[in-house]
Design a protein around this motif. Structure first.
Motif, PDB file in Angstrom:
ATOM      1  N   PHE A  20       0.830  -1.209   0.000  1.00 29.70           N
ATOM      2  CA  PHE A  20       0.000   0.000   0.000  1.00 29.70           C
ATOM      3  C   PHE A  20       0.865   1.260   0.000  1.00 29.70           C
ATOM      4  O   PHE A  20       0.638   2.200  -0.773  1.00 29.70           O
ATOM      5  CB  PHE A  20      -0.935   0.018   1.215  1.00 29.70           C
ATOM      6  CG  PHE A  20      -2.169  -0.814   1.056  1.00 29.70           C
ATOM      7  CD1 PHE A  20      -2.909  -0.783  -0.117  1.00 29.70           C
ATOM      8  CD2 PHE A  20      -2.610  -1.630   2.080  1.00 29.70           C
ATOM      9  CE1 PHE A  20      -4.054  -1.544  -0.266  1.00 29.70           C
ATOM     10  CE2 PHE A  20      -3.750  -2.396   1.949  1.00 29.70           C
ATOM     11  CZ  PHE A  20      -4.477  -2.364   0.776  1.00 29.70           C
ATOM     12  N   CYS A  21       1.854   1.285   0.892  1.00 26.41           N
ATOM     13  CA  CYS A  21       2.712   2.465   1.013  1.00 26.41           C
ATOM     14  C   CYS A  21       3.489   2.720  -0.273  1.00 26.41           C
ATOM     15  O   CYS A  21       3.633   3.871  -0.712  1.00 26.41           O
ATOM     16  CB  CYS A  21       3.681   2.300   2.185  1.00 26.41           C
ATOM     17  SG  CYS A  21       2.885   2.389   3.812  1.00 26.41           S
ATOM     18  N   LEU A  22       4.003   1.659  -0.888  1.00 24.58           N
ATOM     19  CA  LEU A  22       4.756   1.806  -2.128  1.00 24.58           C
ATOM     20  C   LEU A  22       3.882   2.409  -3.223  1.00 24.58           C
ATOM     21  O   LEU A  22       4.290   3.350  -3.917  1.00 24.58           O
ATOM     22  CB  LEU A  22       5.297   0.444  -2.571  1.00 24.58           C
ATOM     23  CG  LEU A  22       6.062   0.427  -3.905  1.00 24.58           C
ATOM     24  CD1 LEU A  22       7.317   1.286  -3.808  1.00 24.58           C
ATOM     25  CD2 LEU A  22       6.411  -1.008  -4.301  1.00 24.58           C
ATOM     26  N   ILE A  23       2.681   1.878  -3.374  1.00 30.24           N
ATOM     27  CA  ILE A  23       1.768   2.378  -4.411  1.00 30.24           C
ATOM     28  C   ILE A  23       1.443   3.847  -4.181  1.00 30.24           C
ATOM     29  O   ILE A  23       1.502   4.672  -5.108  1.00 30.24           O
ATOM     30  CB  ILE A  23       0.475   1.545  -4.433  1.00 30.24           C
ATOM     31  CG1 ILE A  23       0.775   0.111  -4.907  1.00 30.24           C
ATOM     32  CG2 ILE A  23      -0.580   2.191  -5.332  1.00 30.24           C
ATOM     33  CD1 ILE A  23      -0.394  -0.847  -4.743  1.00 30.24           C
ATOM     34  N   ILE A  24       1.125   4.200  -2.925  1.00 29.08           N
ATOM     35  CA  ILE A  24       0.686   5.567  -2.618  1.00 29.08           C
ATOM     36  C   ILE A  24       1.832   6.561  -2.766  1.00 29.08           C
ATOM     37  O   ILE A  24       1.673   7.648  -3.331  1.00 29.08           O
ATOM     38  CB  ILE A  24       0.096   5.615  -1.196  1.00 29.08           C
ATOM     39  CG1 ILE A  24      -1.210   4.806  -1.150  1.00 29.08           C
ATOM     40  CG2 ILE A  24      -0.163   7.061  -0.765  1.00 29.08           C
ATOM     41  CD1 ILE A  24      -1.695   4.512   0.245  1.00 29.08           C
ATOM     42  N   GLY A  39      -6.773  11.461  -1.081  1.00 25.13           N
ATOM     43  CA  GLY A  39      -5.451  11.263  -1.654  1.00 25.13           C
ATOM     44  C   GLY A  39      -4.348  11.817  -0.784  1.00 25.13           C
ATOM     45  O   GLY A  39      -3.329  11.152  -0.553  1.00 25.13           O
ATOM     46  N   ILE A  40      -4.527  13.041  -0.274  1.00 30.08           N
ATOM     47  CA  ILE A  40      -3.503  13.663   0.574  1.00 30.08           C
ATOM     48  C   ILE A  40      -3.343  12.887   1.873  1.00 30.08           C
ATOM     49  O   ILE A  40      -2.229  12.638   2.345  1.00 30.08           O
ATOM     50  CB  ILE A  40      -3.872  15.128   0.862  1.00 30.08           C
ATOM     51  CG1 ILE A  40      -3.797  15.941  -0.438  1.00 30.08           C
ATOM     52  CG2 ILE A  40      -2.944  15.730   1.917  1.00 30.08           C
ATOM     53  CD1 ILE A  40      -4.279  17.363  -0.283  1.00 30.08           C
ATOM     54  N   PHE A  41      -4.477  12.466   2.458  1.00 23.43           N
ATOM     55  CA  PHE A  41      -4.414  11.764   3.733  1.00 23.43           C
ATOM     56  C   PHE A  41      -3.682  10.438   3.575  1.00 23.43           C
ATOM     57  O   PHE A  41      -2.852  10.059   4.421  1.00 23.43           O
ATOM     58  CB  PHE A  41      -5.826  11.534   4.272  1.00 23.43           C
ATOM     59  CG  PHE A  41      -5.882  11.362   5.756  1.00 23.43           C
ATOM     60  CD1 PHE A  41      -5.641  12.435   6.600  1.00 23.43           C
ATOM     61  CD2 PHE A  41      -6.167  10.129   6.320  1.00 23.43           C
ATOM     62  CE1 PHE A  41      -5.684  12.279   7.980  1.00 23.43           C
ATOM     63  CE2 PHE A  41      -6.215   9.970   7.692  1.00 23.43           C
ATOM     64  CZ  PHE A  41      -5.970  11.048   8.520  1.00 23.43           C
ATOM     65  N   ALA A  42      -3.971   9.720   2.495  1.00 20.92           N
ATOM     66  CA  ALA A  42      -3.268   8.450   2.245  1.00 20.92           C
ATOM     67  C   ALA A  42      -1.774   8.684   2.069  1.00 20.92           C
ATOM     68  O   ALA A  42      -0.943   7.926   2.591  1.00 20.92           O
ATOM     69  CB  ALA A  42      -3.855   7.775   1.001  1.00 20.92           C
ATOM     70  N   PHE A  43      -1.397   9.759   1.357  1.00 22.12           N
ATOM     71  CA  PHE A  43       0.018  10.030   1.094  1.00 22.12           C
ATOM     72  C   PHE A  43       0.774  10.364   2.379  1.00 22.12           C
ATOM     73  O   PHE A  43       1.852   9.816   2.626  1.00 22.12           O
ATOM     74  CB  PHE A  43       0.158  11.179   0.098  1.00 22.12           C
ATOM     75  CG  PHE A  43       1.582  11.556  -0.194  1.00 22.12           C
ATOM     76  CD1 PHE A  43       2.373  10.752  -0.999  1.00 22.12           C
ATOM     77  CD2 PHE A  43       2.140  12.695   0.355  1.00 22.12           C
ATOM     78  CE1 PHE A  43       3.702  11.079  -1.259  1.00 22.12           C
ATOM     79  CE2 PHE A  43       3.459  13.035   0.111  1.00 22.12           C
ATOM     80  CZ  PHE A  43       4.247  12.218  -0.700  1.00 22.12           C
ATOM     81  N   GLY A  49       4.491   7.057   7.926  1.00 21.98           N
ATOM     82  CA  GLY A  49       4.658   5.732   8.499  1.00 21.98           C
ATOM     83  C   GLY A  49       5.974   5.081   8.095  1.00 21.98           C
ATOM     84  O   GLY A  49       6.674   4.488   8.922  1.00 21.98           O
ATOM     85  N   VAL A  50       6.333   5.190   6.806  1.00 20.69           N
ATOM     86  CA  VAL A  50       7.576   4.584   6.322  1.00 20.69           C
ATOM     87  C   VAL A  50       8.794   5.263   6.949  1.00 20.69           C
ATOM     88  O   VAL A  50       9.719   4.592   7.435  1.00 20.69           O
ATOM     89  CB  VAL A  50       7.647   4.669   4.782  1.00 20.69           C
ATOM     90  CG1 VAL A  50       9.044   4.304   4.286  1.00 20.69           C
ATOM     91  CG2 VAL A  50       6.607   3.753   4.156  1.00 20.69           C
TER      92      VAL A  50
END
Length: 425
Positions: A20-24, A39-43, A49-50
Motif C-alpha cells: 500500500f505504502c509503495l503504491i501511494i 489522496g492527501i491523507f493516504a500520502f 509511516g515509512v
C-alpha cells in the motif's frame, strides 16, 4: 487494530502495508494521486509511516536524536528540496494542514484530552507556576544570546534583538512578523528587511529545538531523577483514557464523544477570540482549564477526551510530522544562512532556554526535563507545528496544553518584552 500473533500473519500484514505504502508514495511522487482529502491523507500516512519506521530502526538517530520523528520531518523536507515531492503536492499538503483544519483537529484533541485527563489539583498548581518557568527560559535564552553575540563580535544587543527575541517569539505569524513591524517603527526601517534578518533565526532555532528535544528524551532515560516521563509536576497522575469495559462498541462510542468534546471546546475558543484579542487555542486552554478546575465535566467525557487524544497521538502523529516536513520545513532557507558564528548564536539561545526553564522549573516543583521542553523548547520553536515536532521527538505529546501556553501566551509576552527593551535602545 489488533496485531496478529502468528509470525505468518505478521508477515502478511507487513507485506500488505508495504505494498500500500509503495503504491501511494509512488503515486504522490509522480503526480498521480487523486485530488482532495482522501489522496492527501493516504500520502501523508504512508510517507510518515515509512519514515517513522525507518527512524526507529536507525540506532544512532533513535538513541540520540529522537528517532522516527526526526527522520519524518527532515526526510520529507529533503524530499521536497530534492524535487521528489512535486511542488503542487507540497502546496496541497500545506493547505490541508493549515487551511483545511488537520492541525486544528490534532491540537484540539491533545489539549482537551491532556487537560481533562490531568489531576485537578495539580492542574491548578501547574497553571499558577508555569509562567515563571517560561520567564526563566526567556531571560536565560536572551542572556545566552547576548553573551554569544558579544563573544563572536556581532554585538550583545544585536544578537538579542535579531536572534534571541525572534527565536523565543512563538513562530512566524505570531512572533517574527509582528516583531519586525515593532522594530521597524522604532528604528525607522522597512519591516520586510527587518523580517529577512529574523526569519533564518526562527527556522534554524526550530530545527535545533527539535533535535534538542530528542536529546532531552535520551537524557531522561539516563538520568530518571530529572524526568517525569511525560508528567510535568511531581506527584502528577494522568488519566489514560482506557476503560475497563473492553467492548469495542463502547470504546468507539467513547472516541466519538471525545472527538465531539475536543472540537466543541475549539469552537468555544474560536467564538471567544471574536470578542477577546487572543488566539483561539489560548482561549480553548482557558475554557478547558476552567471546566476541569471547577470539576463540572462528567468523568465519562473526561475519559472519552483522553481516549480520543491518545488515538490521535498513536495513529496520526507520523502523518502530521510528514506534513510539517513537507510544508513547513524549508531546508534551502536554512542552508543560505548557515555559518559557524550564526549556528553558535542560535545554539546558545536554545541552550539558554533549556537551562533557564529547567532550573526555574525544578525550583518550583516541576520535572526539569519536562519544564525545559514545554517552557523552553516550545518557546524556541515555530508555534503549533513546532510544538508537535518537539513533543513528538521527546515522546511527550500529552504536554501539548503547556506547549500551546508557551507558544501563544509566551509569544505575546515576548512582543511586550521587545517593546519595553526597545525603549532603552
Amino acid at each position: 487494530m489488533s496485531v496478529p500473533d502468528a509470525p505468518s500473519s505478521q508477515r502478511a500484514v507487513f507485506f500488505c502495508l508495504s505494498l500500500f505504502c509503495l503504491i501511494i508514495i509512488v503515486a504522490g511522487f509522480t503526480g498521480m494521486l487523486p485530488e482532495g482529502f482522501s489522496g492527501i491523507f493516504a500520502f501523508i500516512m504512508a510517507l510518515g509511516g515509512v519514515l517513522n519506521a525507518l527512524g526507529e530502526r536507525l540506532g544512532w538517530i533513535r538513541d540520540y536524536l529522537g528517532g522516527g520523528p526526526i527522520v519524518v520531518i527532515f526526510g520529507s523536507s529533503l524530499m521536497v528540496a530534492g524535487g521528489l515531492i512535486p511542488e503542487t503536492l507540497s502546496h496541497s499538503v500545506t493547505l490541508f494542514v493549515r487551511d483545511q483544519g488537520f492541525l486544528t483537529l490534532f491540537i484540539s484533541a491533545l489539549i482537551s484530552g491532556s487537560l481533562l485527563g490531568m489531576d485537578r489539583d495539580l492542574l491548578l498548581k501547574s497553571a499558577v507556576w508555569f509562567f515563571p518557568v517560561i520567564l526563566g527560559g526567556v531571560v536565560c535564552a536572551l542572556v545566552f544570546a547576548g553573551v554569544a553575540g558579544f563573544l563572536i563580535g556581532s554585538g550583545f544587543t544585536e544578537a538579542i534583538f535579531f536572534v534571541g527575541l525572534p527565536i523565543m517569539g512563538g513562530g512566524m505569524g505570531a512572533g517574527a512578523v509582528p516583531l519586525a513591524e515593532i522594530f521597524a517603527r522604532v528604528i525607522d526601517s522597512d519591516a520586510t528587511s527587518v523580517l529577512s534578518k529574523m526569519v533564518p533565526a526562527v527556522v534554524l532555532g526550530n530545527l535545533f529545538a527539535i533535535i534538542a528535544a530528542g536529546l532531552l528524551e535520551k537524557l531522561g532515560k539516563h538520568k530518571p531523577g530529572l524526568s517525569g516521563d511525560g508528567r510535568l509536576m511531581k506527584g502528577q497522575a494522568m488519566i489514560n483514557g482506557h476503560s475497563d469495559d473492553n467492548d469495542t462498541v463502547v470504546c468507539l462510542a467513547r472516541m466519538g464523544s471525545g472527538l465531539f468534546v475536543s472540537t466543541s471546546f475549539y469552537v468555544i475558543g474560536y467564538l471567544l477570540s471574536q470578542i477577546l484579542p487572543l488566539h483561539p487555542y489560548a482561549l480553548m486552554i482557558a475554557a478547558v482549564g476552567l471546566v476541569k478546575g471547577l470539576g463540572i465535566m462528567p468523568a465519562y467525557f473526561e475519559e472519552s477526551a483522553a481516549l480520543w487524544g491518545n488515538f490521535m497521538v498513536l495513529a496520526l502523529t507520523p502523518a502530521l510530522l510528514a506534513c510539517i516536513g513537507v510544508g513547513f520545513t524549508d531546508l534551502q532557507q536554512v542552508a543560505m544562512v548557515i555559518s559557524l558564528p550564526y549556528v553558535f548564536l542560535v545554539m546558545a539561545t536554545v541552550t539558554g532556554a533549556i537551562i533557564g526553564a529547567g532550573t526555574v522549573g525544578r525550583l518550583l516543583g516541576f520535572y526539569p526535563i519536562e519544564a525545559s521542553i514545554t517552557a523552553g523548547l516550545c518557546m524556541a520553536n515555530m508555534g503549533g507545528t513546532g510544538d508537535i515536532a518537539v513533543l513528538s521527538a521527546s515522546r511527550r505529546m500529552n504536554l501539548m496544553p503547556f506547549a500551546q501556553i508557551s507558544s501563544r501566551m509566551g509569544g505575546a509576552m515576548i512582543l511586550l518584552l521587545a517593546t519595553a527593551l526597545l525603549g532603552f535602545v
